[in-house]
Design a protein around this motif. Structure first.
Motif, short mmCIF file in Angstrom:
data_model
loop_
_atom_site.label_atom_id
_atom_site.label_comp_id
_atom_site.label_asym_id
_atom_site.label_seq_id
_atom_site.Cartn_x
_atom_site.Cartn_y
_atom_site.Cartn_z
N UNK A 48 3.29 8.85 11.26
CA UNK A 48 2.21 7.86 11.22
C UNK A 48 1.11 8.27 10.26
N UNK A 49 0.73 9.56 10.27
CA UNK A 49 -0.36 10.02 9.40
C UNK A 49 0.04 9.90 7.94
N UNK A 50 1.31 10.22 7.63
CA UNK A 50 1.78 10.14 6.25
C UNK A 50 1.87 8.69 5.80
N UNK A 51 2.34 7.81 6.69
CA UNK A 51 2.44 6.38 6.36
C UNK A 51 1.05 5.81 6.06
N UNK A 52 0.07 6.19 6.88
CA UNK A 52 -1.30 5.71 6.65
C UNK A 52 -1.85 6.24 5.33
N UNK A 53 -1.57 7.51 5.02
CA UNK A 53 -2.00 8.07 3.75
C UNK A 53 -1.40 7.32 2.58
N UNK A 54 -0.09 7.03 2.67
CA UNK A 54 0.59 6.31 1.59
C UNK A 54 0.03 4.91 1.42
N UNK A 55 -0.26 4.24 2.53
CA UNK A 55 -0.84 2.89 2.44
C UNK A 55 -2.20 2.95 1.75
N UNK A 56 -3.02 3.93 2.14
CA UNK A 56 -4.33 4.07 1.52
C UNK A 56 -4.23 4.38 0.03
N UNK A 57 -3.29 5.25 -0.33
CA UNK A 57 -3.12 5.64 -1.73
C UNK A 57 -2.59 4.47 -2.56
N UNK A 58 -1.65 3.71 -2.01
CA UNK A 58 -1.10 2.56 -2.73
C UNK A 58 -2.20 1.52 -2.97
N UNK A 59 -2.99 1.24 -1.93
CA UNK A 59 -4.08 0.27 -2.09
C UNK A 59 -5.09 0.78 -3.13
N UNK A 60 -5.42 2.07 -3.06
CA UNK A 60 -6.35 2.64 -4.04
C UNK A 60 -5.83 2.57 -5.45
N UNK A 61 -4.54 2.85 -5.63
CA UNK A 61 -3.94 2.79 -6.96
C UNK A 61 -3.96 1.38 -7.52
N UNK A 62 -3.66 0.40 -6.67
CA UNK A 62 -3.69 -0.99 -7.12
C UNK A 62 -5.10 -1.42 -7.52
N UNK A 63 -6.09 -0.94 -6.76
CA UNK A 63 -7.48 -1.25 -7.12
C UNK A 63 -7.82 -0.62 -8.47
N UNK A 64 -7.38 0.63 -8.69
CA UNK A 64 -7.64 1.30 -9.96
C UNK A 64 -7.00 0.59 -11.13
N UNK A 65 -5.83 -0.02 -10.91
CA UNK A 65 -5.12 -0.70 -11.98
C UNK A 65 -5.67 -2.09 -12.25
N UNK A 66 -5.87 -2.87 -11.18
CA UNK A 66 -6.15 -4.29 -11.36
C UNK A 66 -7.60 -4.69 -11.08
N UNK A 67 -8.35 -3.85 -10.38
CA UNK A 67 -9.75 -4.16 -10.08
C UNK A 67 -10.62 -2.94 -10.42
N UNK A 68 -10.57 -2.50 -11.69
CA UNK A 68 -11.28 -1.27 -12.04
C UNK A 68 -12.79 -1.34 -11.82
N UNK A 69 -13.36 -2.56 -11.82
CA UNK A 69 -14.81 -2.69 -11.61
C UNK A 69 -15.21 -2.29 -10.20
N UNK A 70 -14.26 -2.33 -9.26
CA UNK A 70 -14.57 -1.96 -7.87
C UNK A 70 -14.61 -0.45 -7.67
#
Length: 416
Positions: A9-31
């Motif tokens: 569960x802890x690893x899954x939550x980390x991966x979800x957080x990292x994936x969301x963060x990466x998508x923000x870095x790629x597509x919403x850099x202003x955030x």
């Protein structure tokens, strides 16, 4: 299915957080500017907590070892493991560059970054500052982490020499170590949010540079580094504890790897490494000595990047890197670099440049090498940090200690 979700569960939550963060870095850099402070807060919490953790972990481990002979054996085996495996990393990198030559950067005129170093300092001055401080308060800064590690080690030795009179202090150290481990477990509950924010920053800031002049050196480092990470570390884990060691290492190495990748800090990864060591079954007397010392003194990723930087500098200057004397010197420099690179984000390049100066490399080649050091830092930190755990496994094997079976209760206690 429920068992899998509970175990990971802890690893899954980390991966979800990292994936969301990466998508923000790629597509919403202003955030990124708005969420990066969250990552900074998480990282600061780790840094603040890790200093007392280092003190209690090292001091209590040294003070609690049964005999002086056992302590000396652990330190001797640890030193041998560090030196031999770093040399292996350097030699394999040289062979990789020989088999797959990298076309280096030819134009460095656009980069003007300089080394932040006092030219009046002698090597003696640098060594003194590296291993000691003039005021006790300065020990508490992560900029002086090796001096702090040495101080904690000496405290543990002093407690051992104090006999029965030192037992109350030993109990204090053991209690403090337990308290700090629980504090760090609480901090790591913020991991999915904090690491996700830092991944957004990493993707947004480093992404554009990866496809410029540095593409080929970086492609070599990331491809070679990933292969080294998967194959060589698996081989070390197999030597330590057979097939079971390989399975345990990779099962419990995911959280430290993700922490290192997102924070670019070996020091910030230290808590996750100590928790992983507990789950793998590495005895505390070894894990609490080898992993904190390895955090400062043992860096596979820095060893690989050191060889690559020297190679790139030689290519820029049209010098022959593959002369025997040059390669032997490069391995020696790499052994030193792995001890100089600190456990702070992007902190290794200054020490590496000081070592590379042995070759008399002119100033025009320096900025390009420093840029490479920054761009390879995420994977370098993964190799640096997670190598500490597999080194502790090797020390366990060669010291004759047994891997401990971690109970379900213990796992639940330290599960992030």
């Amino acid at each position: 299915m429920k068992t899998i979700l509970k175990s990971y569960s802890s690893i899954i939550l980390l991966l979800i957080g990292i994936i969301i963060g990466s998508l923000i870095g790629l597509f919403l850099p202003d955030l990124v500017a708005y969420i990066k402070p969250i990552g900074d807060i998480f990282l600061n919490l780790l840094f603040v907590a890790v200093i007392p953790l280092l003190f209690f972990a090292i001091s209590s481990a040294i003070a609690n070892i049964e005999s002086n002979g056992k302590l000396g054996r652990i330190l001797g085996i640890m030193t041998t493991v560090f030196i031999v495996t770093i040399a292996i990393a350097a030699i394999l990198t040289i062979l990789g560059l020989w088999a797959f030559p990298v076309t280096a950067i030819k134009d460095t005129s656009t980069f003007t970054e300089a080394i932040n170093s006092n030219p009046e300092d002698t090597w003696g001055d640098k060594i003194v500052r590296f291993v000691s401080v003039g005021e006790f308060v300065n020990l508490l800064s992560r900029q002086n982490i090796l001096a702090f590690v040495i101080f904690s080690f000496l405290i543990g030795v002093s407690v051992r020499k104090s006999g029965d009179l030192g037992k109350p202090f030993l109990n204090f150290l053991l209690a403090g170590n337990e308290v700090m481990k629980n504090l760090l477990a609480l901090v790591m509950y913020l991991g999915p949010i904090g690491l996700g924010a830092y991944f957004a920053y990493q993707v947004q800031s480093l992404g554009p540079e990866l496809f410029g002049f540095y593409a080929k050196p970086l492609a070599f480092y990331y491809i070679f580094g990933i292969i080294f990470f998967l194959i060589v570390f698996s081989f070390y884990a197999f030597i330590a504890d057979g097939n079971g060691g390989v399975k345990k290492y990779w099962k419990h190495n995911i959280t430290p790897s993700l922490t290192a990748l997102s924070t670019c800090s070996s020091l910030a990864t230290l808590p996750a490494n100590l928790l992983a060591a507990k789950k793998i079954g590495i005895p505390d007397s070894i894990a609490n000595v080898v992993i904190p010392l390895g955090n400062t003194l043992y860096k596979n990723g820095s060893a690989i990047s050191s060889i690559l930087k020297i190679y790139v500098a030689f290519a820029i200057l049209d010098w022959n890197f593959f002369e025997p004397t040059t390669m032997v010197t490069a391995v020696g420099i790499t052994l030193l670099v792995s001890m100089v690179a600190g456990g702070i984000p992007n902190g290794g390049f200054i020490g590496e440049m000081l070592m590379i100066s042995i070759y008399g490399i002119p100033n025009e080649a320096v900025p390009a090498i420093m840029i490479i050091g920054v761009l390879v830092d995420p994977l370098a930190t993964v190799l640096n940090a997670t190598g500490d755990t597999v080194a502790a496994m090797l020390v366990t094997k060669f010291s004759g200690e047994k891997f401990q079976v971690t109970s379900t209760k213990d796992v639940d206690t330290i599960e992030l």
